[in-house]
Design a protein around this motif. Structure first.
Motif, mmCIF file in Angstrom:
data_model
loop_
_atom_site.group_PDB
_atom_site.id
_atom_site.type_symbol
_atom_site.label_atom_id
_atom_site.label_comp_id
_atom_site.label_asym_id
_atom_site.label_seq_id
_atom_site.Cartn_x
_atom_site.Cartn_y
_atom_site.Cartn_z
ATOM 1 N N ALA A 58 0.847 -1.194 0.000
ATOM 2 C CA ALA A 58 0.000 0.000 0.000
ATOM 3 C C ALA A 58 0.879 1.240 0.000
ATOM 4 N N CYS A 59 0.311 2.331 -0.519
ATOM 5 C CA CYS A 59 1.052 3.587 -0.602
ATOM 6 C C CYS A 59 0.098 4.734 -0.277
ATOM 7 N N TYR A 60 0.601 5.675 0.501
ATOM 8 C CA TYR A 60 -0.173 6.858 0.858
ATOM 9 C C TYR A 60 0.696 8.090 0.637
ATOM 10 N N GLU A 61 0.054 9.195 0.307
ATOM 11 C CA GLU A 61 0.784 10.449 0.160
ATOM 12 C C GLU A 61 0.355 11.392 1.266
ATOM 13 N N GLN A 62 1.319 11.828 2.033
ATOM 14 C CA GLN A 62 1.083 12.775 3.118
ATOM 15 C C GLN A 62 1.434 14.164 2.606
ATOM 16 N N LYS A 63 0.451 15.020 2.540
ATOM 17 C CA LYS A 63 0.688 16.405 2.108
ATOM 18 C C LYS A 63 1.045 17.254 3.321
ATOM 19 N N LYS A 64 1.871 18.244 3.082
ATOM 20 C CA LYS A 64 2.268 19.152 4.156
ATOM 21 C C LYS A 64 1.062 19.984 4.602
ATOM 22 N N ASP A 65 0.934 20.188 5.887
ATOM 23 C CA ASP A 65 -0.104 21.016 6.505
ATOM 24 C C ASP A 65 -1.515 20.436 6.380
ATOM 25 N N ILE A 66 -1.632 19.172 6.043
ATOM 26 C CA ILE A 66 -2.934 18.510 6.074
ATOM 27 C C ILE A 66 -2.893 17.532 7.240
ATOM 28 N N ARG A 67 -3.933 17.527 8.067
ATOM 29 C CA ARG A 67 -3.982 16.724 9.297
ATOM 30 C C ARG A 67 -2.849 17.088 10.236
ATOM 31 N N SER A 68 -2.387 18.317 10.197
ATOM 32 C CA SER A 68 -1.316 18.803 11.065
ATOM 33 C C SER A 68 0.034 18.134 10.795
ATOM 34 N N LYS A 70 3.641 18.041 9.229
ATOM 35 C CA LYS A 70 4.585 19.137 8.966
ATOM 36 C C LYS A 70 5.398 18.972 7.687
ATOM 37 N N ILE A 71 5.436 17.767 7.118
ATOM 38 C CA ILE A 71 6.250 17.548 5.922
ATOM 39 C C ILE A 71 5.459 16.793 4.853
ATOM 40 N N HIS A 72 5.935 16.882 3.617
ATOM 41 C CA HIS A 72 5.381 16.122 2.501
ATOM 42 C C HIS A 72 6.150 14.811 2.433
ATOM 43 N N ALA A 73 5.442 13.688 2.343
ATOM 44 C CA ALA A 73 6.103 12.383 2.310
ATOM 45 C C ALA A 73 5.198 11.356 1.643
ATOM 46 N N TYR A 74 5.822 10.319 1.135
ATOM 47 C CA TYR A 74 5.101 9.139 0.673
ATOM 48 C C TYR A 74 5.300 8.070 1.726
ATOM 49 N N ILE A 75 4.219 7.384 2.074
ATOM 50 C CA ILE A 75 4.284 6.344 3.095
ATOM 51 C C ILE A 75 4.049 5.010 2.403
ATOM 52 N N PHE A 76 5.052 4.150 2.448
ATOM 53 C CA PHE A 76 4.941 2.817 1.882
ATOM 54 C C PHE A 76 4.687 1.833 3.005
ATOM 55 N N VAL A 77 3.669 0.997 2.834
ATOM 56 C CA VAL A 77 3.353 -0.051 3.798
ATOM 57 C C VAL A 77 3.746 -1.373 3.143
ATOM 58 N N THR A 78 4.628 -2.109 3.783
ATOM 59 C CA THR A 78 5.150 -3.341 3.201
ATOM 60 C C THR A 78 4.303 -4.545 3.600
ATOM 61 N N ARG A 79 4.612 -5.653 2.978
ATOM 62 C CA ARG A 79 3.897 -6.905 3.256
ATOM 63 C C ARG A 79 4.010 -7.273 4.737
ATOM 64 N N SER A 80 5.133 -6.948 5.366
ATOM 65 C CA SER A 80 5.320 -7.244 6.794
ATOM 66 C C SER A 80 4.729 -6.145 7.683
ATOM 67 N N ASN A 81 3.943 -5.241 7.088
ATOM 68 C CA ASN A 81 3.242 -4.157 7.773
ATOM 69 C C ASN A 81 4.185 -3.106 8.364
ATOM 70 N N LYS A 102 1.476 -0.268 -12.082
ATOM 71 C CA LYS A 102 1.259 -1.421 -12.958
ATOM 72 C C LYS A 102 0.693 -2.609 -12.186
ATOM 73 N N LYS A 103 0.980 -2.674 -10.892
ATOM 74 C CA LYS A 103 0.438 -3.742 -10.035
ATOM 75 C C LYS A 103 -0.928 -3.375 -9.469
ATOM 76 N N GLY A 104 -1.415 -2.174 -9.817
ATOM 77 C CA GLY A 104 -2.727 -1.734 -9.320
ATOM 78 C C GLY A 104 -2.666 -1.028 -7.986
ATOM 79 N N ILE A 105 -1.491 -0.602 -7.566
ATOM 80 C CA ILE A 105 -1.332 0.095 -6.291
ATOM 81 C C ILE A 105 -1.048 1.569 -6.585
ATOM 82 N N THR A 106 -1.934 2.440 -6.132
ATOM 83 C CA THR A 106 -1.725 3.872 -6.281
ATOM 84 C C THR A 106 -1.654 4.501 -4.896
ATOM 85 N N CYS A 107 -0.952 5.602 -4.807
ATOM 86 C CA CYS A 107 -0.812 6.287 -3.520
ATOM 87 C C CYS A 107 -2.072 7.095 -3.226
#
Length: 110
Positions: A58-68, A70-81, A102-107
Motif C-alpha cells: 500500500a502507498c499513501y501520500e502525506q501532504k504538508k499542513d494537512i492533518r497537522s 509538517k512535511i510532505h512524504a510518501y508512506i509505503f506499507v510493506t507486506r510485513s506491515n 502497474k500492479k494496481g497500487i496507487t498512492c
C-alpha cells in the motif's frame, strides 16, 4: 600484538553496527494514529531517500499542513506491515510509483 589488532577491529565493527540504521530507512512514528481503511497511519516526522527492498502492499501520500502533518512524504506499507516515510524528491521514487501502478497500487492521499 595480534590480540590487540583483532580486538581493535572487533570494537570498530561493533561501533559501526551501533550507528548504522536498518537499510538506511526511517520508519514512520506512530502516536495515536488515525486509520485509513484497516491500516493505521500517522504523520511522518522524518523521511529517507533510501530504497525500500521489501514488497510494498500500500502507498499513501502525506501532504504538508494537512492533518497537522509538517512535511510532505510518501508512506509505503510493506507486506510485513512496516511503514516507511519516503522523501518525495528521492531519485528512485518515480520509477517505484510507476511499478506499483502497474500492479494496481496507487498512492492514496491522507
Amino acid at each position: 600484538m595480534a590480540f590487540s589488532t583483532g580486538f581493535g577491529l572487533t570494537c570498530m565493527c561493533f561501533i559501526m553496527l551501533l550507528f548504522l540504521p536498518g537499510q538506511g530507512q526511517r520508519q514512520c512514528t506512530m502516536s495515536k494514529p488515525p486509520k485509513v481503511g484497516n491500516i493505521p497511519i500517522a504523520c511522518c516526522t522524518k523521511t529517507s531517500n533510501a530504497t525500500i527492498r521489501e514488497t510494498v502492499d500500500a502507498c499513501y501520500e502525506q501532504k504538508k499542513d494537512i492533518r497537522s502533518c509538517k512535511i510532505h512524504a510518501y508512506i509505503f506499507v510493506t507486506r510485513s506491515n512496516k511503514k516507511y516515510c519516503v522523501d518525495p524528491r528521492a531519485s528512485w521514487l518515480t520509477t517505484r510509483l510507476e511499478k506499483l501502478k502497474k500492479k494496481g497500487i496507487t498512492c492514496k492521499p491522507l
